[in-house]
Design a protein around this motif. Structure first.
Motif, short mmCIF file in Angstrom:
data_model
loop_
_atom_site.label_atom_id
_atom_site.label_comp_id
_atom_site.label_asym_id
_atom_site.label_seq_id
_atom_site.Cartn_x
_atom_site.Cartn_y
_atom_site.Cartn_z
N MET A 73 0.82 -1.21 0.00
CA MET A 73 0.00 0.00 0.00
C MET A 73 0.85 1.27 0.00
SD MET A 73 -3.33 -0.81 0.24
CE MET A 73 -4.41 -2.10 0.80
N THR A 74 2.18 1.11 -0.05
CA THR A 74 3.04 2.28 0.00
C THR A 74 3.73 2.54 -1.35
OG1 THR A 74 4.76 0.88 0.93
CG2 THR A 74 3.50 2.24 2.46
N ALA A 75 3.32 1.80 -2.35
CA ALA A 75 3.96 1.91 -3.66
C ALA A 75 3.59 3.21 -4.36
CB ALA A 75 3.56 0.73 -4.53
N GLY A 76 4.51 3.66 -5.20
CA GLY A 76 4.26 4.81 -6.04
C GLY A 76 4.18 6.14 -5.32
N ARG A 77 4.80 6.22 -4.19
CA ARG A 77 4.73 7.45 -3.40
C ARG A 77 5.54 8.59 -4.02
NH1 ARG A 77 1.34 10.13 -0.50
NH2 ARG A 77 0.65 9.19 1.43
N SER A 78 6.64 8.23 -4.66
CA SER A 78 7.53 9.24 -5.18
C SER A 78 7.04 9.81 -6.51
CB SER A 78 8.93 8.66 -5.37
OG SER A 78 8.88 7.54 -6.23
N LYS A 79 6.10 9.11 -7.14
CA LYS A 79 5.61 9.56 -8.43
C LYS A 79 4.72 10.79 -8.32
CE LYS A 79 5.89 5.96 -11.84
NZ LYS A 79 5.17 5.20 -12.83
N LYS A 80 4.69 11.54 -9.39
CA LYS A 80 3.83 12.71 -9.44
C LYS A 80 2.37 12.28 -9.37
CE LYS A 80 4.89 15.72 -12.84
NZ LYS A 80 4.59 16.56 -14.01
N MET A 81 1.63 12.99 -8.55
CA MET A 81 0.21 12.66 -8.37
C MET A 81 -0.58 13.13 -9.60
SD MET A 81 -2.02 11.56 -5.98
CE MET A 81 -3.76 11.66 -5.63
N CYS A 82 -1.50 12.28 -10.01
CA CYS A 82 -2.38 12.65 -11.11
C CYS A 82 -3.26 13.84 -10.68
CB CYS A 82 -3.25 11.45 -11.48
SG CYS A 82 -4.65 11.85 -12.53
N PRO A 83 -3.25 14.93 -11.45
CA PRO A 83 -4.01 16.12 -11.05
C PRO A 83 -5.51 15.87 -10.97
CG PRO A 83 -3.11 16.37 -13.27
CD PRO A 83 -2.51 15.14 -12.70
N TYR A 138 3.26 10.73 -19.04
CA TYR A 138 4.48 10.74 -18.23
C TYR A 138 4.98 12.17 -18.02
CZ TYR A 138 6.75 10.77 -22.86
OH TYR A 138 7.13 11.08 -24.14
N TYR A 139 4.47 13.06 -18.85
CA TYR A 139 4.86 14.47 -18.76
C TYR A 139 3.96 15.23 -17.80
CZ TYR A 139 8.01 17.63 -21.21
OH TYR A 139 9.05 18.45 -21.54
N THR A 140 2.67 14.90 -17.82
CA THR A 140 1.70 15.64 -17.02
C THR A 140 1.41 14.95 -15.69
OG1 THR A 140 -0.05 14.52 -18.22
CG2 THR A 140 0.55 16.70 -19.00
#
Ligand SMILES: [Zn+2]
Length: 71
Positions: free
Chosen positions: A1-11, A42-44
């Motif tokens: 449940m802690t995966a993808g924390r560093s990724k940019k959040m989808c607006p 991947y840009y937005t």
């Protein structure tokens, strides 16, 4: 449940958007390049689900001539 924390959040996820209105061109143009193409997610930071919604809304907006293909 802690995966993808560093990724940019989808607006869209951030604002809990469940539907992207094709008439909301002010929003749509923020995700379209100057050539009228949808900016890659991947840009937005837009997630796959919302990217699909976005491309559908952009397609409809184009058909309704709300946004131009190219200038
Ligand atoms: Zn999302």
């Amino acid at each position: 449940m802690t995966a993808g924390r560093s990724k940019k959040m989808c607006p869209f996820c951030e604002q809990k958007v469940t539907y992207i209105d094709y008439k909301n061109t002010k929003l749509l143009i923020r995700f379209i390049s100057q050539y009228g193409r949808i900016i890659p997610k991947y840009y937005t930071g837009v997630c796959l689900g919302h990217q699909k919604m976005l491309s559908r809304a952009v397609k409809t907006a184009r058909q309704m001539a709300l946004i131009a293909y190219t200038r």
